[in-house]
Design a protein around this motif. Structure first.
Motif, PDB file in Angstrom:
ATOM      1  N   ILE A 135       0.825  -1.205   0.000  1.00 48.79           N
ATOM      2  CA  ILE A 135       0.000   0.000   0.000  1.00 48.79           C
ATOM      3  C   ILE A 135       0.861   1.258   0.000  1.00 48.79           C
ATOM      4  O   ILE A 135       0.597   2.207  -0.739  1.00 48.79           O
ATOM      5  N   ILE A 136       1.917   1.280   0.816  1.00 46.59           N
ATOM      6  CA  ILE A 136       2.761   2.478   0.870  1.00 46.59           C
ATOM      7  C   ILE A 136       3.510   2.687  -0.443  1.00 46.59           C
ATOM      8  O   ILE A 136       3.718   3.819  -0.886  1.00 46.59           O
ATOM      9  N   PHE A 137       3.880   1.602  -1.114  1.00 51.05           N
ATOM     10  CA  PHE A 137       4.545   1.721  -2.417  1.00 51.05           C
ATOM     11  C   PHE A 137       3.588   2.327  -3.439  1.00 51.05           C
ATOM     12  O   PHE A 137       3.946   3.246  -4.178  1.00 51.05           O
ATOM     13  N   ASN A 138       2.346   1.833  -3.479  1.00 50.69           N
ATOM     14  CA  ASN A 138       1.376   2.363  -4.433  1.00 50.69           C
ATOM     15  C   ASN A 138       0.975   3.798  -4.095  1.00 50.69           C
ATOM     16  O   ASN A 138       0.728   4.605  -5.006  1.00 50.69           O
ATOM     17  N   ASN A 139       0.901   4.124  -2.804  1.00 54.22           N
ATOM     18  CA  ASN A 139       0.570   5.495  -2.417  1.00 54.22           C
ATOM     19  C   ASN A 139       1.638   6.480  -2.890  1.00 54.22           C
ATOM     20  O   ASN A 139       1.313   7.559  -3.404  1.00 54.22           O
ATOM     21  N   PHE A 140       2.903   6.129  -2.714  1.00 54.60           N
ATOM     22  CA  PHE A 140       3.974   7.033  -3.113  1.00 54.60           C
ATOM     23  C   PHE A 140       4.129   7.102  -4.631  1.00 54.60           C
ATOM     24  O   PHE A 140       4.475   8.151  -5.175  1.00 54.60           O
ATOM     25  N   MET A 141       3.871   5.997  -5.321  1.00 55.60           N
ATOM     26  CA  MET A 141       3.942   6.028  -6.778  1.00 55.60           C
ATOM     27  C   MET A 141       2.902   6.978  -7.361  1.00 55.60           C
ATOM     28  O   MET A 141       3.119   7.612  -8.383  1.00 55.60           O
ATOM     29  N   GLY A 142       1.746   7.075  -6.679  1.00 58.47           N
ATOM     30  CA  GLY A 142       0.700   7.973  -7.163  1.00 58.47           C
ATOM     31  C   GLY A 142       1.046   9.438  -7.030  1.00 58.47           C
ATOM     32  O   GLY A 142       0.374  10.286  -7.618  1.00 58.47           O
ATOM     33  N   LEU A 143       2.080   9.781  -6.249  1.00 59.73           N
ATOM     34  CA  LEU A 143       2.479  11.179  -6.099  1.00 59.73           C
ATOM     35  C   LEU A 143       3.311  11.676  -7.283  1.00 59.73           C
ATOM     36  O   LEU A 143       3.495  12.881  -7.435  1.00 59.73           O
ATOM     37  N   PHE A 144       3.828  10.767  -8.095  1.00 60.55           N
ATOM     38  CA  PHE A 144       4.614  11.170  -9.258  1.00 60.55           C
ATOM     39  C   PHE A 144       3.682  11.526 -10.412  1.00 60.55           C
ATOM     40  O   PHE A 144       2.599  10.947 -10.541  1.00 60.55           O
ATOM     41  N   PRO A 145       4.069  12.473 -11.252  1.00 60.27           N
ATOM     42  CA  PRO A 145       3.184  12.886 -12.354  1.00 60.27           C
ATOM     43  C   PRO A 145       2.942  11.751 -13.355  1.00 60.27           C
ATOM     44  O   PRO A 145       3.834  10.963 -13.649  1.00 60.27           O
ATOM     45  N   TYR A 146       1.720  11.701 -13.843  1.00 62.67           N
ATOM     46  CA  TYR A 146       1.305  10.782 -14.914  1.00 62.67           C
ATOM     47  C   TYR A 146       1.419   9.312 -14.513  1.00 62.67           C
ATOM     48  O   TYR A 146       1.591   8.457 -15.376  1.00 62.67           O
ATOM     49  N   ILE A 147       1.350   9.021 -13.214  1.00 70.07           N
ATOM     50  CA  ILE A 147       1.362   7.630 -12.742  1.00 70.07           C
ATOM     51  C   ILE A 147       0.019   7.348 -12.085  1.00 70.07           C
ATOM     52  O   ILE A 147      -0.453   8.116 -11.249  1.00 70.07           O
TER      53      ILE A 147
ATOM     54  N   ALA B  21       2.890  12.411   3.925  1.00 69.39           N
ATOM     55  CA  ALA B  21       2.536  11.945   5.266  1.00 69.39           C
ATOM     56  C   ALA B  21       1.260  11.113   5.241  1.00 69.39           C
ATOM     57  O   ALA B  21       1.157  10.092   5.927  1.00 69.39           O
ATOM     58  N   VAL B  22       0.280  11.526   4.433  1.00 76.03           N
ATOM     59  CA  VAL B  22      -0.970  10.771   4.307  1.00 76.03           C
ATOM     60  C   VAL B  22      -0.706   9.389   3.720  1.00 76.03           C
ATOM     61  O   VAL B  22      -1.306   8.393   4.144  1.00 76.03           O
ATOM     62  N   ALA B  23       0.207   9.304   2.752  1.00 77.61           N
ATOM     63  CA  ALA B  23       0.538   8.014   2.140  1.00 77.61           C
ATOM     64  C   ALA B  23       1.097   7.046   3.167  1.00 77.61           C
ATOM     65  O   ALA B  23       0.768   5.848   3.162  1.00 77.61           O
ATOM     66  N   ILE B  24       1.939   7.549   4.075  1.00 82.32           N
ATOM     67  CA  ILE B  24       2.508   6.685   5.125  1.00 82.32           C
ATOM     68  C   ILE B  24       1.442   6.339   6.165  1.00 82.32           C
ATOM     69  O   ILE B  24       1.285   5.172   6.546  1.00 82.32           O
ATOM     70  N   ILE B  25       0.691   7.354   6.613  1.00 80.17           N
ATOM     71  CA  ILE B  25      -0.276   7.141   7.685  1.00 80.17           C
ATOM     72  C   ILE B  25      -1.386   6.191   7.259  1.00 80.17           C
ATOM     73  O   ILE B  25      -1.773   5.287   8.010  1.00 80.17           O
ATOM     74  N   GLN B  26      -1.903   6.367   6.041  1.00 78.20           N
ATOM     75  CA  GLN B  26      -3.021   5.526   5.599  1.00 78.20           C
ATOM     76  C   GLN B  26      -2.606   4.068   5.409  1.00 78.20           C
ATOM     77  O   GLN B  26      -3.376   3.161   5.698  1.00 78.20           O
ATOM     78  N   SER B  27      -1.396   3.836   4.915  1.00 75.52           N
ATOM     79  CA  SER B  27      -0.933   2.455   4.801  1.00 75.52           C
ATOM     80  C   SER B  27      -0.726   1.841   6.187  1.00 75.52           C
ATOM     81  O   SER B  27      -1.038   0.663   6.409  1.00 75.52           O
ATOM     82  N   TYR B  28      -0.246   2.640   7.129  1.00 77.51           N
ATOM     83  CA  TYR B  28      -0.063   2.160   8.504  1.00 77.51           C
ATOM     84  C   TYR B  28      -1.412   1.862   9.158  1.00 77.51           C
ATOM     85  O   TYR B  28      -1.585   0.833   9.814  1.00 77.51           O
ATOM     86  N   VAL B  29      -2.387   2.758   8.967  1.00 76.02           N
ATOM     87  CA  VAL B  29      -3.715   2.575   9.556  1.00 76.02           C
ATOM     88  C   VAL B  29      -4.384   1.326   8.979  1.00 76.02           C
ATOM     89  O   VAL B  29      -4.997   0.539   9.715  1.00 76.02           O
ATOM     90  N   PHE B  30      -4.266   1.128   7.680  1.00 75.24           N
ATOM     91  CA  PHE B  30      -4.872  -0.049   7.042  1.00 75.24           C
ATOM     92  C   PHE B  30      -4.276  -1.330   7.623  1.00 75.24           C
ATOM     93  O   PHE B  30      -5.007  -2.270   7.957  1.00 75.24           O
ATOM     94  N   ALA B  31      -2.962  -1.377   7.761  1.00 72.02           N
ATOM     95  CA  ALA B  31      -2.311  -2.582   8.281  1.00 72.02           C
ATOM     96  C   ALA B  31      -2.633  -2.804   9.758  1.00 72.02           C
ATOM     97  O   ALA B  31      -2.882  -3.943  10.187  1.00 72.02           O
TER      98      ALA B  31
END
Length: 222
Positions: free
Chosen positions: A78-90, A201-211
């Motif tokens: 989840i954290i990998f996919n969250n951070f990948m979404g922050l890059f343009p056109y991904i 920060a949201v990308a890290i927190i949401q993956s942590y909360v989900f797990a």
């Protein structure tokens, strides 16, 4: 074609000269941590996973027969996919309910099936909180049942909605840049930079909360 008995020992028999590759193939089978100097990224990621492993083991409890490996894998994906979404056109896959429900629903369903088959009395006891007056027990059973059923939905919607909200805000502010005066562009860029930090920060927190919530749900069925 073999010309003589010892031609298989001749390194020049292969036209592509790949015979010596078999010497280094052992490196593929040995984990890289044994023969490479760990990078700072590797050390940081190992510390994060070790800390999460200790926390998940505490949440699962000493009586839990399960492992925290599935929840660490869930956090990592989840954290990998969250951070990948922050890059343009991904494409941000974790902002779609198809992806988040695919993670949450089978996980919750497997917990429920395991709990109701193996620990039926324990699962029934969870429907009535301790100290509930007898008159309120039927209502508490209904409330606890509904809250239990909507758990996978809340897991999925929480993750998707938080990512959608931040990405929409970034997009809306970014589209106003060509209509703003030059002296306001610096303010817009500073705001966008702060939002990017917030989204990280949201990308890290949401993956942590989900797990963590998945770990808590699994600890309740034991």
């Amino acid at each position: 074609m073999m010309t003589n008995l010892f031609s298989s020992f001749d390194p020049s028999t292969n036209i592509w000269s790949l015979n010596w590759i078999s010497t280094t193939m052992i490196l593929i089978m040995i984990p890289s941590s044994f023969w490479l100097i760990p990078s700072r990224y590797y050390i940081l990621w190992s510390k994060i996973l070790t800390t999460l492993h200790k926390e998940f083991k505490i949440l699962l409890g000493p009586k839990s027969p399960g492992s925290s490996l599935i929840f660490l894998s869930l956090f990592s994906m989840i954290i990998f996919n969250n951070f990948m979404g922050l890059f343009p056109y991904i494409f941000t896959s974790t902002s779609h309910l198809v992806f988040t429900l695919t993670l949450a629903l089978p996980l919750w369903l497997s917990f429920m099936i395991y709990g109701w088959i193996n620990n039926t009395i324990h699962m029934l006891a969870h429907l009535v909180p301790q100290g509930t007056p007898p008159a309120l027990m039927p209502f508490m059973v209904c409330i606890e049942t509904i809250s239990n059923i909507i758990r996978p939905g809340t897991l999925a919607v929480r993750l998707a909605a938080n990512l959608i909200a931040g990405h929409l805000l970034l997009t809306l502010l970014g589209n106003t840049g060509n209509m703003m005066a030059m002296y306001l562009l610096s303010l817009l860029m500073f705001t966008q930079l702060m939002l990017i930090i917030l989204e990280s920060a949201v990308a890290i927190i949401q993956s942590y909360v989900f797990a963590v919530l998945s770990t808590l749900y699994s600890s309740e069925v034991i």
